[in-house]
Design a protein around this motif. Structure first.
Motif, PDB file in Angstrom:
ATOM      1  N   CYS A  11       0.842  -1.193   0.000  1.00 32.86           N
ATOM      2  CA  CYS A  11       0.000   0.000   0.000  1.00 32.86           C
ATOM      3  C   CYS A  11       0.880   1.247   0.000  1.00 32.86           C
ATOM      4  O   CYS A  11       1.777   1.361   0.825  1.00 32.86           O
ATOM      5  CB  CYS A  11      -0.881  -0.025   1.247  1.00 32.86           C
ATOM      6  N   SER A  13       0.109   4.065   0.993  1.00 28.67           N
ATOM      7  CA  SER A  13      -0.236   4.906   2.137  1.00 28.67           C
ATOM      8  C   SER A  13       0.400   4.393   3.429  1.00 28.67           C
ATOM      9  O   SER A  13       1.085   5.123   4.115  1.00 28.67           O
ATOM     10  CB  SER A  13      -1.755   4.981   2.275  1.00 28.67           C
ATOM     11  N   CYS A  14       0.187   3.138   3.740  1.00 31.29           N
ATOM     12  CA  CYS A  14       0.671   2.611   5.017  1.00 31.29           C
ATOM     13  C   CYS A  14       1.849   1.661   4.841  1.00 31.29           C
ATOM     14  O   CYS A  14       2.390   1.177   5.822  1.00 31.29           O
ATOM     15  CB  CYS A  14      -0.464   1.926   5.771  1.00 31.29           C
ATOM     16  N   CYS A  30      -6.766  -1.187   0.278  1.00 34.54           N
ATOM     17  CA  CYS A  30      -5.866  -1.680   1.310  1.00 34.54           C
ATOM     18  C   CYS A  30      -6.699  -2.181   2.478  1.00 34.54           C
ATOM     19  O   CYS A  30      -7.491  -1.426   3.040  1.00 34.54           O
ATOM     20  CB  CYS A  30      -4.915  -0.572   1.751  1.00 34.54           C
ATOM     21  N   SER A  32      -5.539  -2.945   5.251  1.00 30.74           N
ATOM     22  CA  SER A  32      -4.918  -2.504   6.497  1.00 30.74           C
ATOM     23  C   SER A  32      -5.409  -1.114   6.895  1.00 30.74           C
ATOM     24  O   SER A  32      -5.889  -0.909   8.000  1.00 30.74           O
ATOM     25  CB  SER A  32      -3.403  -2.499   6.337  1.00 30.74           C
ATOM     26  N   CYS A  33      -5.320  -0.147   5.984  1.00 29.77           N
ATOM     27  CA  CYS A  33      -5.728   1.229   6.310  1.00 29.77           C
ATOM     28  C   CYS A  33      -7.018   1.624   5.601  1.00 29.77           C
ATOM     29  O   CYS A  33      -7.521   2.726   5.801  1.00 29.77           O
ATOM     30  CB  CYS A  33      -4.612   2.215   5.969  1.00 29.77           C
TER      31      CYS A  33
HETATM   32 ZN    ZN Z   1      -2.746   0.900   3.524  1.00 29.19          ZN
END
Ligand code: ZN
Ligand code: ZN
Length: 74
Positions: A11, A13-14, A30, A32-33
């Motif tokens: 990702c 972003s994270c 994603c 995760s985030c």
């Molecule tokens: Zn993410």
């Protein structure tokens, strides 16, 4: 290729390798985030056109010219 590719694309972003394709072609989310991304057809860094393989679950998300991410947050 790093081992992360066996899990999934990272990702932007994270940085976690939890990008998963959505039901929409070229769209990833994603897990995760929960940010959503769209796979660009042209590299934002160098302008190179990407070769997008959309039928694969682990489509190339990096520019094969400069290695930049081809993902843009939606
Ligand atoms: Zn993410
Ligand atoms: Zn590029």
């Amino acid at each position: 290729m790093s081992a992360e590719w066996e899990i999934g694309p990272a990702c932007p972003s994270c940085k976690e390798p939890w990008l998963r394709p959505t039901s929409l072609p070229g769209r990833y989310r994603c897990v995760s985030c929960l940010h959503r991304f769209e796979l660009l057809s042209v590299c934002a860094d160098c302008g190179e056109h990407g070769t997008i393989v959309r039928m694969s679950t682990t489509a190339m998300t990096l520019c094969n010219h400069c290695g930049a991410s081809m993902l843009a947050e939606v």
